[in-house]
Design an enzyme around this catalytic site. Structure first.
Site, PDB file in Angstrom:
ATOM      1  N   THR A  71      56.835  23.213   3.119  1.00  0.00           N
ATOM      2  CA  THR A  71      57.409  22.200   3.971  1.00  0.00           C
ATOM      3  C   THR A  71      56.248  21.504   4.654  1.00  0.00           C
ATOM      4  O   THR A  71      55.138  22.009   4.629  1.00  0.00           O
ATOM      5  CB  THR A  71      58.334  22.902   4.995  1.00  0.00           C
ATOM      6  OG1 THR A  71      59.329  23.627   4.283  1.00  0.00           O
ATOM      7  CG2 THR A  71      58.994  21.941   5.949  1.00  0.00           C
ATOM      8  N   THR A 127      61.107  18.733   3.646  1.00  0.00           N
ATOM      9  CA  THR A 127      60.708  19.692   2.630  1.00  0.00           C
ATOM     10  C   THR A 127      61.395  19.420   1.299  1.00  0.00           C
ATOM     11  O   THR A 127      62.408  18.715   1.244  1.00  0.00           O
ATOM     12  CB  THR A 127      61.059  21.130   3.100  1.00  0.00           C
ATOM     13  OG1 THR A 127      60.526  22.082   2.178  1.00  0.00           O
ATOM     14  CG2 THR A 127      62.560  21.322   3.198  1.00  0.00           C
TER      15      THR A 127
END
Length: 580
Positions: free
Chosen positions: A391, A409
């Site tokens: 992420t 993400t």
């Protein structure tokens, strides 16, 4: 159009943006910056600050602020730039959450642009005939992908709070994709490490590897013409192009070729949501964090409520007693996460109860001061009443009272590993964040329950925790992190390092971290926890597991005198904080 618009912004963008960071000299300077130790001292500015996980995105966002744009302009521009420069996590094929604090309006809002399950999704789609979860299905197939939300979410933020057009915000990303950028070492290493997975797909291989199949090396120029064409279509026709235009057609065709459930209608139906963030108070500071379908905000506030009952400052940073109490609070929060958290459009999340000081006091009373509580003795509590790993995070603040905390993400590094053929971007594998089978752990070891089972059009539970802390109505700390299940505890520790231990922002971000998520029953620790402290924790009955570094908390601290300081997390070599 906001009253904060400054006419110089558009003129400067149209003339200078595409040439500012793509020439040989600026790129050489940017590339060499990752080797300078000084980069990880606090960066100071009086008029604004950006902190992202890639120096090109930081430079782009910095320049938007310097030329009159606001924090949201800079955030959206950086978000699209990261989709080009950091494809392992930056994305237009995934989703995320954004918190925006506006001092002038005295409000904090949360934008939920999390991915959604396709309409044809069903509860047992990732199980075999024996009813067992099959991780491969939810991670590395076309059905691993939820309907992407990034384009819609960033466009919504820009429309509500920005001063730039979407085309202007996309301009730097288009140039970076079309003309290319110099490959940093981390970029080259990541593609080499993931090549066995990525090269399985023709569409991915032709984007991220050379025509002869060899890897890009650090310093070579990397271009993405298909992605540039996709971004140009969105710039010309607006965000709905991604969901109803040629890009949507390419996504649908990719799904049809490989038996994916996502359809053109799923894309056309996607909309982001504006939600109220979770709000708590910790030692006189107002804490705002992402609300469900993120679990982060609820459990940040829950853990802070528990820990507020102890004199953490007097116990000392990362002392055995401090770590013990943090781990005990973490265990209880993650046990509640497994039972109660899910998409609030589908399940009743007891948010008021989870974030209640009274519930925290009840949990605190159960925590022994001198020994560890085995996870087998911890179950989800009763937080009444009910109410409705790879992420990247960035934080941006301006001198006009706007602050942005954004985490987005595609889940794993490079998501599903599948590039949409002809569109040039990777698809997420966020469907793995659902409970493939209640009680079965996901890729991060997190246990899920009925509240997070797969259902049509449902948003999967997340740990992403963009967070903004305010003091006396003023923006104070903007933070968040990547890291899968460790996102929540990473963000917690940055907040505590600043408030409890009085650290400057770079120290707060760089300090060694710990993590406990209930199951497995262990405290994960980074390098830097003293052997004596480890021995004391083990004597209390804790199991310790020293593993790789956790998170990358790009953060900003705004001092009472208006000085901005930024902390770039050294756990990612391309991280960069820049102040005006």
């Amino acid at each position: 159009m906001s009253s904060r618009v400054r006419p110089i912004v558009r003129r400067w963008l149209s003339i200078s943006l595409s040439t500012l960071y793509l020439g040989a000299a600026p790129l050489a300077l940017a590339d060499s910056a990752i080797l300078e130790g000084e980069r990880f001292h606090p960066q100071v500015g009086e008029h604004g600050m950006v902190a992202t996980s890639h120096y090109l995105a930081s430079q782009i966002a910095h320049d938007v602020l310097a030329k009159g744009g606001n924090a949201v302009d800079a955030a959206v521009t950086a978000g699209f730039a990261l989709a080009v420069t950091q494809p392992r996590s930056g994305n237009i094929g995934g989703g995320g959450f954004m918190l925006i604090s506006d001092e002038q309006r005295d409000e904090v809002i949360a934008i939920d642009y999390r991915e959604k399950a396709p309409a044809a999704a069903y509860a047992t789609m990732f199980q075999n005939d024996q009813g067992e979860a099959v991780p491969q299905l939810s991670r590395f197939t076309h059905n691993a992908s939820g309907v992407p939300g990034t384009v819609a979410g960033l466009a919504l933020a820009l429309d509500k709070y920005g001063t730039l057009s979407l085309a202007e915000a996309l301009a730097p990303a288009i140039t970076l994709a079309e003309e290319g950028f110099s490959v940093p070492p981390r970029f080259a290493e990541g593609l080499e490490q993931a090549q066995d997975r990525l090269k399985q797909w023709d569409s991915t291989r032709k984007v991220f590897y050379k025509p002869d199949g060899s890897n890009y090396r650090a310093g070579e120029r990397f271009r993405q013409p298909d992605l540039a064409a996709t971004l140009k279509r969105i710039a010309a026709k607006g965000p709905r192009e991604f969901y109803e235009g040629e890009t949507a057609r390419l996504i649908s065709a990719e799904m049809q070729r490989h038996g994916g459930l996502m359809t053109a209608q799923d894309l056309a139906d996607y909309q982001p949501r504006i939600r109220q963030p979770v709000h708590g108070n910790y030692r006189g500071y107002d804490v705002y964090a992402m609300s469900p379908p993120s679990s982060g905000g609820a459990h940040i506030v829950q853990m802070l409520n528990i820990l507020e009952g102890y004199d953490i400052h007097a116990m000392g940073f990362n002392s055995a007693r401090t770590i013990h109490l943090m781990a005990e609070a973490m265990q209880r929060a993650y046990a509640d996460r497994a039972k109660y958290l899910g998409d609030p459009d589908f399940v009743d999340v007891p948010l008021a109860g989870l974030t209640s000081p009274a519930y925290a006091a009840k949990l605190r009373a159960e925590i022994p001061l001198d020994h560890a509580t085995p996870s087998t003795e911890i179950a989800a509590g009763k937080p009444l009443p009910y109410e409705s790993n790879e992420t990247t995070h960035f934080s941006i603040a301006d001198d006009n009272g706007l602050a942005v905390s954004n985490t987005y993400t595609i889940n794993f590094s490079y998501g599903s590993g599948i590039v949409v053929d002809g569109a040039g971007f990777l698809l997420n594998n966020e469907m793995d964040d659902f409970s493939a089978k209640p009680g079965a752990p996901n890729a991060y070891g997190l246990i899920g329950g009925e509240a997070n089972k797969v259902e049509p059009r449902k948003r999967m539970l997340s740990s992403m925790t963009p967070t903004i802390v305010k003091k006396d109505g003023k923006n104070f700390l903007i933070t968040g992190s990547p890291g899968g299940s460790r996102i929540i505890t990473t963000t917690l520790q940055v907040v505590m390092n600043v408030i409890d231990h009085g650290m400057n922002i770079q120290s707060a971000v760089s300090a060694p971290r710990i993590h406990h998520q209930w199951l497995p029953d262990e405290i994960r620790i980074e390098d830097g926890i003293s052997p004596d402290t480890q021995a004391l924790l083990e004597a209390m009955g804790h199991t310790l597991s020293q593993q790789a570094a956790m998170g990358a908390a790009q953060s900003i601290l705004i001092e009472p005198d208006g000085t901005f300081t930024g902390g770039a997390d050294p756990r990612r070599s391309t991280s960069s904080a820049m102040g005006l």
